[in-house]
Design an enzyme around this catalytic site. Structure first.
Site, mmCIF file in Angstrom:
data_model
loop_
_atom_site.group_PDB
_atom_site.id
_atom_site.type_symbol
_atom_site.label_atom_id
_atom_site.label_comp_id
_atom_site.label_asym_id
_atom_site.label_seq_id
_atom_site.Cartn_x
_atom_site.Cartn_y
_atom_site.Cartn_z
ATOM 1 N N LYS A 43 4.547 4.651 2.050
ATOM 2 C CA LYS A 43 4.080 4.568 3.238
ATOM 3 C C LYS A 43 3.845 5.392 4.251
ATOM 4 O O LYS A 43 4.595 6.263 4.375
ATOM 5 C CB LYS A 43 4.524 2.739 3.722
ATOM 6 N N ARG A 141 11.455 -11.605 6.197
ATOM 7 C CA ARG A 141 10.541 -10.732 6.822
ATOM 8 C C ARG A 141 9.269 -11.616 5.349
ATOM 9 O O ARG A 141 8.098 -11.843 5.937
ATOM 10 C CB ARG A 141 10.444 -9.697 6.322
ATOM 11 N N HIS A 170 14.069 -6.862 -0.457
ATOM 12 C CA HIS A 170 14.033 -6.263 -0.074
ATOM 13 C C HIS A 170 15.856 -6.361 1.284
ATOM 14 O O HIS A 170 15.773 -7.109 1.363
ATOM 15 C CB HIS A 170 13.080 -5.801 1.045
ATOM 16 N N ARG A 226 13.507 2.030 -5.615
ATOM 17 C CA ARG A 226 12.656 2.432 -4.041
ATOM 18 C C ARG A 226 12.792 3.110 -3.390
ATOM 19 O O ARG A 226 13.186 2.658 -2.209
ATOM 20 C CB ARG A 226 12.195 0.785 -3.256
ATOM 21 N N TYR A 270 3.545 16.165 35.206
ATOM 22 C CA TYR A 270 3.082 15.585 35.887
ATOM 23 C C TYR A 270 4.010 14.660 36.788
ATOM 24 O O TYR A 270 4.958 14.715 35.731
ATOM 25 C CB TYR A 270 1.952 14.381 35.040
ATOM 26 N N CYS A 318 3.576 15.718 28.453
ATOM 27 C CA CYS A 318 1.734 15.287 28.433
ATOM 28 C C CYS A 318 1.295 14.982 27.851
ATOM 29 O O CYS A 318 2.020 15.018 26.445
ATOM 30 C CB CYS A 318 1.292 16.449 28.886
ATOM 31 N N MET A 319 -0.128 14.802 26.780
ATOM 32 C CA MET A 319 -0.232 14.011 25.862
ATOM 33 C C MET A 319 -0.309 14.686 24.965
ATOM 34 O O MET A 319 -0.282 14.775 23.877
ATOM 35 C CB MET A 319 -2.467 13.309 26.351
ATOM 36 N N ASP A 320 -1.057 16.302 25.242
ATOM 37 C CA ASP A 320 -1.208 16.946 23.848
ATOM 38 C C ASP A 320 -0.496 18.808 24.500
ATOM 39 O O ASP A 320 -0.254 19.623 23.571
ATOM 40 C CB ASP A 320 -2.664 17.515 24.070
HETATM 41 C C1 LIG Z 1 10.121 0.838 3.278
HETATM 42 C C2 LIG Z 1 10.701 0.536 2.303
HETATM 43 C C3 LIG Z 1 11.659 1.374 1.185
HETATM 44 C C4 LIG Z 1 12.616 2.178 2.114
HETATM 45 O O1 LIG Z 1 13.052 2.803 2.700
HETATM 46 P P1 LIG Z 1 13.727 3.731 2.649
HETATM 47 O O2 LIG Z 1 15.480 2.832 3.502
HETATM 48 O O3 LIG Z 1 13.012 4.154 3.683
HETATM 49 O O4 LIG Z 1 14.526 4.025 1.065
HETATM 50 C C5 LIG Z 1 11.983 -0.096 0.311
HETATM 51 N N1 LIG Z 1 11.357 -1.278 0.156
HETATM 52 C C6 LIG Z 1 10.635 -1.812 1.108
HETATM 53 C C7 LIG Z 1 10.026 -2.970 0.497
HETATM 54 C C8 LIG Z 1 10.086 -1.145 2.048
HETATM 55 O O5 LIG Z 1 9.298 -2.069 3.360
#
Ligand SMILES: *Cc1c(COP(=O)(O)O)cnc(C)c1O
Length: 383
Positions: A43, A141, A170, A226, A270, A318-320
Site C-alpha cells: 500500500k 477500526r 489486525h 501480511r 525563510y 523550503c518546499m523544494d
Molecule cells: C498496513 C497493514 C499491514 C502491514 O503492517 P506492517 O506493520 O507494515 O507489517 C498488515 N495488515 C493490515 C490490515 C494493514 O493495514
C-alpha cells in the site's frame, strides 16, 4: 559512494536497493512452512518504494499475494503485470465494484450492503466476487465484530455470487505479544474463526500477522502473514531489531545545486532562522524540500552526509530545497563542497549512516511515515 543511476531531470532521487528487498522478502518467506503464504503489503506505493517494481521483486522472492489500501493501487499493480491475488485492506464503496471485478481485485468485506451489491454485480457479469472478511477484534477500526461473525455469514453466504477466500484481523499492539491486549485479540480471532467453521462456513485463508507479529509470534502465522514495513528493511519496533536483522531498502540522495560563502551575520532561508555565526561557513543548497517528504519540522535539526561526515542542515526547509552548512574551524578543517557533489539525506555514506528511524525520532513520528513521504515526488532509481 556507489552511484550507478540517477534521474536526468532532477538532482535529487530515492535509491531502491533491490537486493535488500529480495533478502528481506526471503527472510519473511523463511519464517513460514510450505503451506503458509506470504502476503506482501505494498500500500501507499509500497511505503514510498514504488509498488509495481517492488511487487515484481517480491513476486520473484516468494510473495504469494499482495495487499493494497485503495482500488487504484490494485489497478496499478494489474497494469504493471502483477497477476497474483490482490487484496484491498478495507471495504471500498459500492461504486467501486465494477473496477474490482474488472481487475479481479479482492475487497475486504464487513458490511452486508457491500457484500450483497458485490455478489449481485458478480452474478450479473457471470463472475464470482471473491473477498476476505475483516473481523474486528479490538483495534476498533474495521471489520465485523468478533461476536457477530456467524450472523454476518448467515446474512450473506446464501449468495452464489460471493466466495470467501479469507478471514483476517489486525493487531493494535503486536509490538507487545506478551501483553494482555494482544492476547485478547488473538483469543477473539481464534474463537470467531472456530465459530464460523463449526457453523459450516468456509473461512479460506486465515491471517492476522503484520510485521511485528510475524517476527515475534509464530503461533499466529495461521495460513498467511501480511508483512509490510519489514520488507522495506525497517523495524516496526525495538523488540524485533535484535532478533530479525533486515536490510534498509531506501536511500535518499541529492546533488549540491549551489555553493555560497555568505559573511558572518547573514541569514539563511525563510525567516532567517539560521544566521552565519562566523567567517568561513559554506552554505550548500540541495534540491529537496518538504513537498518531497522532508518534513519542515526537521529544519535546523537534521543532518546530511557528505564524504562520510555529518553536516548540519540550516535554515527553514523550503518546499523544494534546503540548505546545509559546512563550517570550518581551526580544530577541524573539512573539505568544501562543489556544485554537483552528492549528499545523502537518508542512507549510508562510508561509515556514516542516517536512518529512517533517526529522522522519525526527530520528527516525532514512525519510520513508516518517513518512508512514505519520500515516495511522494522524488523519482526512484532501482539499483
Ligand atoms: C498496513 C497493514 C499491514 C502491514 O503492517 P506492517 O506493520 O507494515 O507489517 C498488515 N495488515 C493490515 C490490515 C494493514 O493495514
Amino acid at each position: 559512494m556507489p552511484m550507478v543511476k540517477e534521474p536526468s531531470t532532477r538532482w535529487a532521487w530515492v535509491e531502491i536497493d533491490q537486493n535488500a528487498l529480495r533478502r528481506n522478502t526471503r527472510a519473511f518467506k523463511n519464517l513460514l512452512g510450505p503451506r503458509q503464504r506470504l502476503c506482501c503489503v505494498v500500500k501507499a506505493d509500497a511505503y514510498g518504494h514504488g509498488a509495481v517494481q517492488c511487487a515484481r521483486v517480491m513476486r520473484a522472492s516468494g510473495a504469494d499475494m499482495f495487499a493494497v489500501a485503495t482500488v487504484h493501487e490494485g489497478i496499478e499493480l494489474r497494469e504493471g503485470g502483477i497477476n497474483s491475488p490482490i487484496l484491498i485492506l478495507s471495504e471500498p464503496p459500492v461504486s467501486a465494484i465494477d473496477e474490482l471485478l474488472d481487475h479481479s481485485i479482492m475487497p475486504s468485506v464487513y458490511s452486508s450492503e457491500f457484500a450483497m451489491a458485490y455478489g449481485e454485480r458478480a452474478v450479473e457479469r457471470g463472475l464470482v466476487g471473491r473477498y476476505h472478511m475483516a473481523i474486528e477484534t479490538g483495534m476498533n477500526r474495521i471489520g465485523v465484530h468478533y461476536s457477530q461473525v456467524v450472523e454476518f455469514r448467515r446474512e450473506i453466504d446464501f449468495h452464489r455470487g460471493l466466495a470467501c477466500d479469507g478471514v483476517f484481523t489486525h493487531f493494535a499492539t503486536a509490538d507487545e505479544p506478551s501483553g494482555w491486549d494482544y492476547k485478547l485479540q488473538c483469543k477473539r480471532f481464534e474463537e470467531a474463526v472456530a465459530a464460523m467453521q463449526q457453523a459450516g462456513f468456509d473461512c479460506g485463508l486465515v491471517h492476522c500477522d503484520n510485521t511485528p507479529a510475524s517476527i515475534l509470534d509464530p503461533s499466529t502465522h495461521f495460513d498467511m502473514i501480511r508483512a509490510g514495513i519489514g520488507l522495506y528493511g525497517l523495524q516496526p519496533c525495538e523488540r524485533t531489531a535484535p532478533v530479525f536483522p533486515l536490510s534498509p531498502v531506501m536511500s535518499v540522495r541529492a546533488r549540491v545545486t549551489r555553493v555560497a560563502h555568505p559573511v558572518m551575520g547573514e541569514g539563511v532561508g525563510y525567516g532567517y532562522t539560521y544566521r552565519v555565526p562566523r567567517a568561513r561557513v559554506q552554505i550548500c543548497t540541495l534540491p529537496v524540500g518538504y513537498a518531497d517528504g522532508l518534513a519542515r519540522v526537521l529544519s535546523n535539526r537534521m543532518d546530511v552526509l557528505y564524504r562520510g561526515e555529518r553536516l548540519q542542515q540550516v535554515g527553514n526547509i523550503c518546499m523544494d530545497q534546503f540548505m546545509v552548512a559546512i563550517q570550518q574551524t581551526s580544530a577541524h578543517e573539512v573539505p568544501e563542497a562543489e556544485v554537483g557533489d552528492v549528499m545523502t539525506i537518508v542512507g549510508r555514506d562510508g561509515d556514516a549512516e542516517i536512518t529512517m528511524d533517526e529522522m522519525a525520532c526527530l520528527r516525532g513520528t514512525i519510520n513508516y511515515e518517513v518512508a512514505c513521504g519520500f515516495g511522494m515526488r522524488l523519482e526512484k532509481v532501482y539499483l
